[in-house]
Design a protein around this motif. Structure first.
Motif, short mmCIF file in Angstrom:
data_model
loop_
_atom_site.label_atom_id
_atom_site.label_comp_id
_atom_site.label_asym_id
_atom_site.label_seq_id
_atom_site.Cartn_x
_atom_site.Cartn_y
_atom_site.Cartn_z
N ASP A 223 70.79 -20.17 64.02
CA ASP A 223 70.51 -21.12 62.95
C ASP A 223 69.01 -21.35 62.78
OD1 ASP A 223 73.37 -21.62 62.64
OD2 ASP A 223 73.21 -22.62 64.57
N PHE A 224 68.31 -21.55 63.89
CA PHE A 224 66.86 -21.74 63.84
C PHE A 224 66.19 -20.61 63.04
CE2 PHE A 224 67.43 -24.89 67.03
CZ PHE A 224 66.23 -25.54 67.27
N HIS A 225 66.55 -19.38 63.39
CA HIS A 225 65.82 -18.25 62.81
C HIS A 225 66.31 -17.88 61.42
CE1 HIS A 225 64.99 -17.97 67.21
NE2 HIS A 225 63.79 -18.09 66.66
N SER A 226 67.52 -18.28 61.08
CA SER A 226 67.96 -18.11 59.70
C SER A 226 67.15 -19.02 58.78
CB SER A 226 69.45 -18.42 59.59
OG SER A 226 70.21 -17.49 60.33
N LEU A 227 66.86 -20.23 59.23
CA LEU A 227 66.04 -21.13 58.44
C LEU A 227 64.62 -20.58 58.30
CD1 LEU A 227 65.64 -23.76 56.91
CD2 LEU A 227 65.21 -24.91 59.10
N PHE A 228 64.05 -20.10 59.41
CA PHE A 228 62.71 -19.52 59.33
C PHE A 228 62.67 -18.33 58.38
CE2 PHE A 228 59.54 -16.42 60.55
CZ PHE A 228 58.38 -17.18 60.60
N ILE A 229 63.64 -17.44 58.49
CA ILE A 229 63.66 -16.25 57.65
C ILE A 229 63.80 -16.62 56.18
CG2 ILE A 229 65.02 -14.18 57.08
CD1 ILE A 229 65.64 -14.01 60.13
N GLY A 230 64.72 -17.53 55.87
CA GLY A 230 64.90 -17.94 54.48
C GLY A 230 63.64 -18.56 53.90
N CYS A 261 68.82 -14.46 69.93
CA CYS A 261 68.19 -13.83 68.78
C CYS A 261 66.83 -14.47 68.51
CB CYS A 261 69.08 -13.92 67.54
SG CYS A 261 69.39 -15.62 66.99
N TRP A 262 66.03 -13.78 67.75
CA TRP A 262 64.73 -14.28 67.31
C TRP A 262 64.43 -13.69 65.94
CZ3 TRP A 262 65.83 -11.26 71.45
CH2 TRP A 262 65.31 -9.98 71.52
N ALA A 263 63.27 -13.94 65.42
CA ALA A 263 62.92 -13.44 64.08
C ALA A 263 61.58 -12.73 64.13
CB ALA A 263 62.88 -14.59 63.08
N GLU A 264 61.33 -11.94 63.09
CA GLU A 264 60.02 -11.32 62.89
C GLU A 264 59.62 -11.49 61.44
OE1 GLU A 264 60.25 -7.71 66.21
OE2 GLU A 264 60.53 -7.26 64.09
N PHE A 265 58.33 -11.70 61.21
CA PHE A 265 57.81 -11.73 59.85
C PHE A 265 56.73 -10.67 59.73
CE2 PHE A 265 54.97 -14.55 62.13
CZ PHE A 265 53.72 -14.34 61.55
N PHE A 266 56.49 -10.24 58.49
CA PHE A 266 55.56 -9.13 58.28
C PHE A 266 54.21 -9.62 57.78
CE2 PHE A 266 53.65 -5.60 55.96
CZ PHE A 266 53.79 -4.58 56.89
#
Length: 345
Positions: A223-230, A261-266
């Motif tokens: 949930d944390f990283h879905s918010l960040f990605i969105g 899980c975690w996220a990545e941004f470009f």
């Protein structure tokens, strides 16, 4: 020797960025560690053996077809997978999803094979891993070799990760007049760490629903990283979802209860940069280290959302980390699983 934080490189004009990049490269290459390995001695690594076991259970009698998929881990700049040994109850093949390039072990059984089953369908992966931490302070500047034509897919909404409505409105409020990509990403990250609580109570958590967590402000890593990605995508920052397992700190061996899980941004100059907002929320002392950095106590398997498995009829997977199966074209959810690690001697 003075090491320069790479996030400071991006606070200058275009000309300044180029000059600063050259300076960082010259400083980095003047050191023995960079010239020989590209790594600083303070960048930790962890070597371990990993076992992934999955067995189907409760297959209905007189079934006519069974398909089973298990995800494979991937070698990246931060981890190396070696000695992969696949043990399967039946002949298998390796398939790849066309969107993200994730690889899966797949077995397929016909009605004749099902009726003759002596053991349930199962797949076991045994392999060795060397996982490196990513430490922003000691990461030399490097122009990444990335196919930028594929970045648009990381700006598009998925079924549960949207970038419009309240997601877009909150992101715009948080970044205000800031236009620098790295600073925008840090503002989003800081706001999530400050305002979302790691809490797996109630209903709705764990699905990676960006609208849910934007409203409720609780959830798990998904949930944390879905918010960040969105929110990153709403600012035209490509972002993607990374799925794997945590490796416990302290024990040298043991079972692992579930995924992480975690996220990545470009970033146009740095390429893909990681964030782990949920761990930062649980461990405030790691907050700075987990923005554009990661610890070594994890393993990556897959990336992406709405993953389409070759030959699957049940629709796209929300994410891929656990085994998936279909019996007679219908989703089958009954499994026995075990995930185990053992540190290298």
């Amino acid at each position: 020797m003075k090491y320069i934080r790479f996030d400071n490189v991006f606070t200058y004009s275009t000309k300044g960025v180029i000059m600063q990049a050259i300076m960082v490269w010259l400083v980095a290459m003047s050191t023995p560690w960079a010239a020989s390995t590209g790594e600083h001695p303070e960048i930790k690594s962890r070597a371990f053996h990993f076992t992934y076991e999955a067995q189907m259970t409760d297959i209905p009698e007189m079934s006519e077809s069974v398909l089973m998929w298990v995800p494979l881990p991937v070698t990246t700049t931060l981890q190396t997978i070696k000695g992969m040994n696949i043990v399967s109850s039946h002949p298998y093949n390796i398939v790849t999803d066309e969107t993200y390039g994730n690889r899966f072990v797949r077995i397929e059984l016909t009605d004749t094979q099902i009726q003759a089953l002596e053991v349930p369908p199962h797949i076991t992966l045994n392999f060795d891993v060397v996982r490196k931490a990513m430490v922003p302070m000691y990461t030399p500047f490097a122009m990444p070799n990335i196919d930028r034509s594929k970045l648009d897919q990381y700006l598009a909404d998925s079924i549960l990760v949207v970038s419009t409505g309240p997601i877009e409105a909150e992101a715009a409020r948080i970044v205000a007049n800031e236009t620098d990509t790295l600073k925008q990403a840090q503002l989003l990250y800081d706001n999530i760490v400050d305002t979302v609580t790691y809490d797996k109570s109630g209903d709705g958590w764990g699905r990676g629903d960006s609208l849910y967590v934007c409203d409720v402000r609780t959830g798990n890593c998904t949930d944390f990283h879905s918010l960040f990605i969105g929110q990153a995508r709403s600012l035209n920052i490509p972002a993607r979802f990374i799925m794997g397992f945590p490796i416990p700190i302290g024990p040298k061996e043991g079972d692992i209860s579930g995924y992480h899980c975690w996220a990545e941004f470009f970033h146009n100059e740095r390429g893909w940069l990681p964030v782990d907002a949920s761990e930062a929320q649980k461990h405030p002392e790691m907050r700075e280290a987990l923005f554009c950095g990661l610890d070594e106590n994890r393993i990556q398997f897959t990336q992406g959302r709405d993953i389409v498995l070759p030959m699957a009829k049940g629709g796209p997977l929300n994410y891929a980390i656990y085994p998936y199966a279909e019996v007679d074209g219908k989703i089958h959810t009954s499994f026995k699983t075990r995930f185990h690690f053992k540190d290298a001697e």
